[in-house]
Design an enzyme around this catalytic site. Sequence first.
Site, PDB file in Angstrom:
ATOM      1  N   GLY A  72       0.819  -1.217   0.000  1.00 46.27           N
ATOM      2  CA  GLY A  72       0.000   0.000   0.000  1.00 46.27           C
ATOM      3  C   GLY A  72       0.851   1.263   0.000  1.00 46.27           C
ATOM      4  N   ASN A 159      -8.683   3.835   8.095  1.00 47.48           N
ATOM      5  CA  ASN A 159      -8.157   2.693   8.830  1.00 47.48           C
ATOM      6  C   ASN A 159      -8.366   2.778  10.337  1.00 47.48           C
ATOM      7  OD1 ASN A 159      -6.231   4.785   7.952  1.00 47.48           O
ATOM      8  ND2 ASN A 159      -4.868   3.847   9.436  1.00 47.48           N
ATOM      9  N   GLN A 189      -7.809  -0.275   2.965  1.00 51.28           N
ATOM     10  CA  GLN A 189      -8.677  -0.892   3.971  1.00 51.28           C
ATOM     11  C   GLN A 189      -9.998  -1.388   3.374  1.00 51.28           C
ATOM     12  OE1 GLN A 189      -8.245  -1.705   7.119  1.00 51.28           O
ATOM     13  NE2 GLN A 189      -6.207  -0.819   7.329  1.00 51.28           N
ATOM     14  N   ALA A 210      -2.059  -6.157  -0.189  1.00 50.41           N
ATOM     15  CA  ALA A 210      -2.620  -7.511  -0.067  1.00 50.41           C
ATOM     16  C   ALA A 210      -2.804  -8.000   1.366  1.00 50.41           C
ATOM     17  CB  ALA A 210      -1.728  -8.503  -0.825  1.00 50.41           C
ATOM     18  N   HIS A 211      -1.972  -7.504   2.298  1.00 55.75           N
ATOM     19  CA  HIS A 211      -2.011  -8.119   3.638  1.00 55.75           C
ATOM     20  C   HIS A 211      -3.229  -7.702   4.460  1.00 55.75           C
ATOM     21  CE1 HIS A 211      -0.352  -4.837   6.353  1.00 55.75           C
ATOM     22  NE2 HIS A 211      -0.039  -4.335   5.171  1.00 55.75           N
ATOM     23  N   THR A 247      12.333  -6.651 -10.617  1.00 56.75           N
ATOM     24  CA  THR A 247      11.733  -7.957 -10.905  1.00 56.75           C
ATOM     25  C   THR A 247      10.499  -8.158 -10.021  1.00 56.75           C
ATOM     26  OG1 THR A 247      13.909  -8.790 -11.445  1.00 56.75           O
ATOM     27  CG2 THR A 247      12.224 -10.447 -10.949  1.00 56.75           C
ATOM     28  N   CYS A 337       0.689   2.136  13.162  1.00 59.10           N
ATOM     29  CA  CYS A 337       1.911   2.897  12.923  1.00 59.10           C
ATOM     30  C   CYS A 337       2.131   3.953  13.994  1.00 59.10           C
ATOM     31  CB  CYS A 337       1.869   3.562  11.557  1.00 59.10           C
ATOM     32  SG  CYS A 337       1.201   2.498  10.303  1.00 59.10           S
TER      33      CYS A 337
HETATM   34  C1  LIG Z   1      -5.503   3.141   4.755  1.00 58.51           C
HETATM   35  C2  LIG Z   1      -4.129   2.601   4.616  1.00 58.51           C
HETATM   36  N1  LIG Z   1      -3.332   3.038   3.633  1.00 58.51           N
HETATM   37  C3  LIG Z   1      -2.085   2.577   3.468  1.00 58.51           C
HETATM   38  C4  LIG Z   1      -1.538   1.628   4.308  1.00 58.51           C
HETATM   39  C5  LIG Z   1      -0.149   1.143   4.083  1.00 58.51           C
HETATM   40  O1  LIG Z   1      -0.168  -0.149   3.514  1.00 58.51           O
HETATM   41  P1  LIG Z   1       1.074  -1.154   3.579  1.00 58.51           P
HETATM   42  O2  LIG Z   1       1.141  -1.646   4.971  1.00 58.51           O
HETATM   43  O3  LIG Z   1       0.714  -2.246   2.597  1.00 58.51           O
HETATM   44  O4  LIG Z   1       2.281  -0.413   3.160  1.00 58.51           O
HETATM   45  C6  LIG Z   1      -2.328   1.143   5.355  1.00 58.51           C
HETATM   46  C7  LIG Z   1      -1.779   0.172   6.318  1.00 58.51           C
HETATM   47  O5  LIG Z   1      -2.066   0.215   7.499  1.00 58.51           O
HETATM   48  C8  LIG Z   1      -3.652   1.633   5.520  1.00 58.51           C
HETATM   49  O6  LIG Z   1      -4.439   1.204   6.496  1.00 58.51           O
END
Ligand SMILES: Cc1ncc(COP(=O)(O)O)c(C=O)c1O
Length: 411
Positions: A72, A159, A189, A210-211, A247, A337
Amino acid sequence: MPKRVYLDHAATTPLDPRVLEAMLPYLSDIWGNPSSLYAEAQEARKGLEAARRTMAGLLGCKPQEIIFTSGGTESEDLALRGVAYASRRRGPPAGKQASHIVTSAIEHHAVLHTAERLEQEGFRVTYLPVDGEGFIDLAELERAVGEETTLVSIMLANNEVGTIEPIEEAARIVKEKNRHTAFHTDAVQAVGTLDVSVDRLGVDLLSIGAHKFYGPKGVGALYVRARTPLQPQLLGGAQEKNRRAGTENVAYVVGMAKAMELAYREFDARNAHYRALRDRLLDELPARVPHVHIVGPKDGSRRLSNSFSCCFEYIEGEAILMALDLEGVAASSGSACTSGSLEPSHVLTAMGLPQELARGSLRLTVGKGNTQEEIDYLLEMLPGIVSRLRALSPTWPERETAEAEATEKPL
Ligand SMILES: Cc1ncc(COP(=O)(O)O)c(C=O)c1O
């Protein structure tokens, strides 16, 4: 009592075993470089392009409009810098100012910090405020967009509080105001709980990680509508049609496509399951714990089905998280975060919550593995944790009573 109760699916989700199964051949036998020409490479390329077609089908776009990234964060970075720098390269029209970007105050830091960097580099950035439920004001958006606006970036779903922004209307308004403005949405999200068809949303760029939907970590995608000016950020080889060098992570891309396919196939069942668990939290938690404020939209259809957020008066969210962890529950305070920092969440403060209240935040995000028994366990345990922490809090008005009661009790 269950072993561990994981209620932090907005932070990340476990890998679905069916996803792992789809990935395994690409972590063992099919190891060729998808850009090479021989048979080993062609097998890998086939997997990569099949994944691209699957995702394009689900997003309702052309396969070549998908760029695979490392997640993301990279997708947001490529969207913001890619569009901003492409517009700078073309230069502002004669007599016009440097290009302008519009975003919101409650974006993920992957967007906000990139926007702040662009501001330092001379771009003009408008941060739209939000109301008490986390919604942007469409009239403000309309006022903000002008001739120099090259990019608008508004998240599809937040999020921290689960607010679903009115992206269809926002994109329509932006295009009516300036058809050259590119519209990006952070859908990290949203995939798995919302329909993310790019034409229905009317967006030009859309970020995926993806996670968050039972796929692997460290892989994502950016949808870029054909003819959207985009300057590549990672430079090197010609992969991803010269838009993202390096790659491709074939096995992880295959896993991401499989996870997205499953999310769509099980869309209704998953959402119904999430909603049942989340609504029990919404109904029961305020009834069991005094001085708690539910945060986010009251209208359940305008918040993510798996998301619950609240703030407790007189205690710190961090202390609740630690106490919950000791009782076997994984939860979050604000976004993962920002956990560990004493700063209250930028999302909650932008929504107008006082700093002390924002510090007492708890986010619970349910997933497909959660059960009603787990929610019951949380609901039984949380009132005790909250009253124990409040009894220790210097700001708790009933502290003296609590202390007196504690000393009266025989040991
Ligand atoms: C709304 C949103 N955007 C971006 C991200 C960042 O994604 P990634 O963890 O795949 O870098 C997150 C991850 O918490 C998110 O919740």
